[in-house]
Design a protein around this motif. Structure first.
Motif, PDB file in Angstrom:
ATOM      1  N   GLU A 152      -6.533   3.410  -4.684  1.00 17.55           N
ATOM      2  CA  GLU A 152      -5.677   3.458  -5.784  1.00 17.55           C
ATOM      3  C   GLU A 152      -4.718   4.551  -5.797  1.00 17.55           C
ATOM      4  O   GLU A 152      -5.302   5.741  -5.430  1.00 17.55           O
ATOM      5  CB  GLU A 152      -6.554   3.321  -7.027  1.00 17.55           C
ATOM      6  CG  GLU A 152      -5.653   2.944  -8.119  1.00 17.55           C
ATOM      7  CD  GLU A 152      -6.664   2.921  -9.488  1.00 17.55           C
ATOM      8  OE1 GLU A 152      -7.814   2.552  -9.354  1.00 17.55           O
ATOM      9  OE2 GLU A 152      -6.216   3.382 -10.417  1.00 17.55           O
ATOM     10  N   VAL A 153      -3.476   4.161  -5.855  1.00 16.95           N
ATOM     11  CA  VAL A 153      -2.483   5.342  -6.044  1.00 16.95           C
ATOM     12  C   VAL A 153      -1.691   5.396  -7.125  1.00 16.95           C
ATOM     13  O   VAL A 153      -1.062   4.135  -7.332  1.00 16.95           O
ATOM     14  CB  VAL A 153      -1.563   5.393  -4.638  1.00 16.95           C
ATOM     15  CG1 VAL A 153      -0.436   6.388  -4.814  1.00 16.95           C
ATOM     16  CG2 VAL A 153      -2.460   5.878  -3.615  1.00 16.95           C
ATOM     17  N   ASN A 154      -1.742   6.307  -8.051  1.00 20.25           N
ATOM     18  CA  ASN A 154      -0.933   6.192  -9.281  1.00 20.25           C
ATOM     19  C   ASN A 154       0.159   7.302  -9.298  1.00 20.25           C
ATOM     20  O   ASN A 154       0.897   7.528 -10.251  1.00 20.25           O
ATOM     21  CB  ASN A 154      -1.764   6.333 -10.421  1.00 20.25           C
ATOM     22  CG  ASN A 154      -2.758   5.287 -10.319  1.00 20.25           C
ATOM     23  OD1 ASN A 154      -2.150   4.083 -10.414  1.00 20.25           O
ATOM     24  ND2 ASN A 154      -3.923   5.485 -10.558  1.00 20.25           N
ATOM     25  N   HIS A 220      -4.629  -2.054  -1.456  1.00 18.43           N
ATOM     26  CA  HIS A 220      -3.739  -1.952  -2.637  1.00 18.43           C
ATOM     27  C   HIS A 220      -2.308  -2.467  -1.899  1.00 18.43           C
ATOM     28  O   HIS A 220      -1.976  -1.683  -1.153  1.00 18.43           O
ATOM     29  CB  HIS A 220      -3.796  -0.821  -3.191  1.00 18.43           C
ATOM     30  CG  HIS A 220      -4.840  -0.613  -4.134  1.00 18.43           C
ATOM     31  ND1 HIS A 220      -6.194  -0.344  -3.578  1.00 18.43           N
ATOM     32  CD2 HIS A 220      -5.270  -0.561  -5.496  1.00 18.43           C
ATOM     33  CE1 HIS A 220      -7.245  -0.162  -4.618  1.00 18.43           C
ATOM     34  NE2 HIS A 220      -6.684  -0.706  -5.633  1.00 18.43           N
ATOM     35  N   PHE A 221      -1.444  -2.972  -2.782  1.00 21.89           N
ATOM     36  CA  PHE A 221      -0.078  -3.297  -2.461  1.00 21.89           C
ATOM     37  C   PHE A 221       0.771  -2.934  -3.911  1.00 21.89           C
ATOM     38  O   PHE A 221       0.149  -3.802  -5.051  1.00 21.89           O
ATOM     39  CB  PHE A 221       0.296  -4.535  -1.821  1.00 21.89           C
ATOM     40  CG  PHE A 221       1.797  -4.926  -1.709  1.00 21.89           C
ATOM     41  CD1 PHE A 221       2.359  -4.183  -0.752  1.00 21.89           C
ATOM     42  CD2 PHE A 221       2.600  -5.590  -2.584  1.00 21.89           C
ATOM     43  CE1 PHE A 221       3.789  -4.347  -0.494  1.00 21.89           C
ATOM     44  CE2 PHE A 221       3.823  -5.867  -2.216  1.00 21.89           C
ATOM     45  CZ  PHE A 221       4.492  -5.312  -1.200  1.00 21.89           C
ATOM     46  N   TYR A 222       1.419  -2.078  -3.965  1.00 19.96           N
ATOM     47  CA  TYR A 222       2.317  -1.694  -5.059  1.00 19.96           C
ATOM     48  C   TYR A 222       3.684  -2.425  -5.028  1.00 19.96           C
ATOM     49  O   TYR A 222       4.239  -1.981  -3.964  1.00 19.96           O
ATOM     50  CB  TYR A 222       2.238  -0.199  -5.284  1.00 19.96           C
ATOM     51  CG  TYR A 222       0.827   0.263  -5.831  1.00 19.96           C
ATOM     52  CD1 TYR A 222       0.319   0.010  -7.224  1.00 19.96           C
ATOM     53  CD2 TYR A 222       0.163   0.979  -4.659  1.00 19.96           C
ATOM     54  CE1 TYR A 222      -0.890   0.276  -7.362  1.00 19.96           C
ATOM     55  CE2 TYR A 222      -1.057   1.468  -5.185  1.00 19.96           C
ATOM     56  CZ  TYR A 222      -1.579   1.289  -6.291  1.00 19.96           C
ATOM     57  OH  TYR A 222      -2.953   1.575  -6.565  1.00 19.96           O
ATOM     58  N   PRO A 286       2.554  -4.211 -10.047  1.00 19.99           N
ATOM     59  CA  PRO A 286       3.419  -2.930 -10.154  1.00 19.99           C
ATOM     60  C   PRO A 286       2.743  -1.631  -9.924  1.00 19.99           C
ATOM     61  O   PRO A 286       1.791  -1.083 -10.128  1.00 19.99           O
ATOM     62  CB  PRO A 286       4.089  -3.232 -11.260  1.00 19.99           C
ATOM     63  CG  PRO A 286       3.099  -4.050 -12.211  1.00 19.99           C
ATOM     64  CD  PRO A 286       2.312  -4.643 -11.258  1.00 19.99           C
ATOM     65  N   ALA A 287       3.742  -0.628  -9.521  1.00 18.53           N
ATOM     66  CA  ALA A 287       3.338   0.610  -9.633  1.00 18.53           C
ATOM     67  C   ALA A 287       3.267   1.392 -10.900  1.00 18.53           C
ATOM     68  O   ALA A 287       3.787   0.801 -11.727  1.00 18.53           O
ATOM     69  CB  ALA A 287       4.460   1.625  -8.504  1.00 18.53           C
TER      70      ALA A 287
END
Ligand code: PCA
Length: 324
Positions: A152-154, A220-222, A286-287
């Motif tokens: 996960e990347v935020n 994950h795909f944003y 979505p991101a």
């Protein structure tokens, strides 16, 4: 009666011989997998030309970089090693920064805007390619680009130190500005790169992630929708010059249909492939607001850098696009 039918038979045999004597085979290298919509569009374009020229010109497509790898396709056509082929337009940004106009983050991030940007840039692209011994036939966009990770990347801070697969100068620059480590890898080779850990992340379309089954390695795909890069089909100018006007007309008509059909497929494929990624087990969405606004800042920096590098030609394209 017998004589007449014999003569008819003879003359049709002669017609066949004449057309066989003039028949040419055009090998068409393409960089992406056979199942990808660009390759499907290219195969239909090839069939259209073969049928339309009555077999005078038979185009045979070679997808997956099997004849020439993506990075070698343009040179192969310029030098006449292959008469025709497909390549990612922004792959030539180191030859001329103008080629990278379709990969500026958030300049044109919808299909409609990508079509406008293409309209604004096409005459310049045609003239640059012409000086490089190439004739532009048609161009089809990729679906909007998003970010792939195996966690996960935020925020941009979460991206630090990740090995990032790039496919052109802009993607490598994006990696640098987000603290990631860029490594250039052809789309045809990414499944292996992710499986072996050579890369852990990339920016690309749902289409490429789906074609290469990246859910086997990534999670994950944003949907950032950062830009829609384009592929284009080019012909060697000497080969084109030797092609009859009638056959040039057929090829141009097939090219127009291919551009239309390919763009339609790109749109259709966007939702289909995102569902495919989900079905493969990936988290697709979505991101975060933080990541989006940080990426927009990076996009502004990249656009500024590009405008400096691309000079008057670049500025004229962006101005024309913004006025549309
Ligand atoms: N797929 C290609 C280019 C852009 C895209 O969506 C790739 O990843 O190489």
């Amino acid at each position: 009666m017998k004589l007449k039918s014999a003569l008819v038979g003879l003359s049709s045999a002669m017609v066949m011989m004449t057309s066989a004597a003039h028949a040419e085979k055009w090998d068409m290298p393409m960089a992406y997998s056979g199942s990808n919509f660009h390759s499907v569009t290219g195969a239909e374009f090839a069939k259209c030309v073969t049928t339309g020229t009555g077999g005078d010109i038979e185009i045979v497509t070679h997808p997956s970089g099997s004849l020439f790898k993506g990075a070698d396709i343009k040179r192969a056509i310029q030098t006449g090693q292959a008469p025709i082929g497909e390549r990612l337009l922004s792959g030539h940004q180191n030859e001329n920064p103008v080629f990278g106009v379709d990969s500026l983050p958030f300049l044109a991030s919808s299909f409609d805007d990508a079509a406008k940007l293409w309209k604004a840039s096409k005459p310049t692209m045609e003239s640059i390619l012409d000086k490089q011994n190439l004739v532009l036939l048609y161009s089809v966009p990729w679906p909007p680009q998003g970010l792939y990770f195996k966690k996960e990347v935020n925020s941009v801070a979460d991206m630090k130190g990740i090995k990032f697969r790039s496919y052109n100068n802009a993607t490598a620059r994006l990696a640098e500005l987000t603290g990631m480590l860029p490594v250039t890898i052809e789309a045809a080779e990414i499944s292996q790169a992710f499986a072996t850990g050579v890369a852990e992340s990339m920016v690309s379309s749902g289409a490429t992630g789906y074609d290469r089954k990246v859910w086997e390695s990534l999670t994950h795909f944003y949907e950032v929708d950062s830009w829609l890069p384009r592929n284009y089909i080019m012909v060697n100018k000497d080969v084109w010059g030797k092609t009859s006007e009638a056959n040039q007309n057929v090829i141009n008509a097939c090219a127009q249909m291919a551009e239309y059909a390919g763009t339609w497929r790109a749109k259709e494929y966007t939702g289909f492939t995102l569902t495919g990624l989900r079905n493969g087990g990936m988290t697709v969405g979505p991101a975060s607001d933080t990541l989006t606004s940080e990426l927009k800042e990076i996009g502004a920096t990249m656009t500024e850098e590009w405008l400096k590098a691309a000079g008057d030609d670049g500025k004229a394209i962006v101005d024309a696009f913004r006025a549309m």
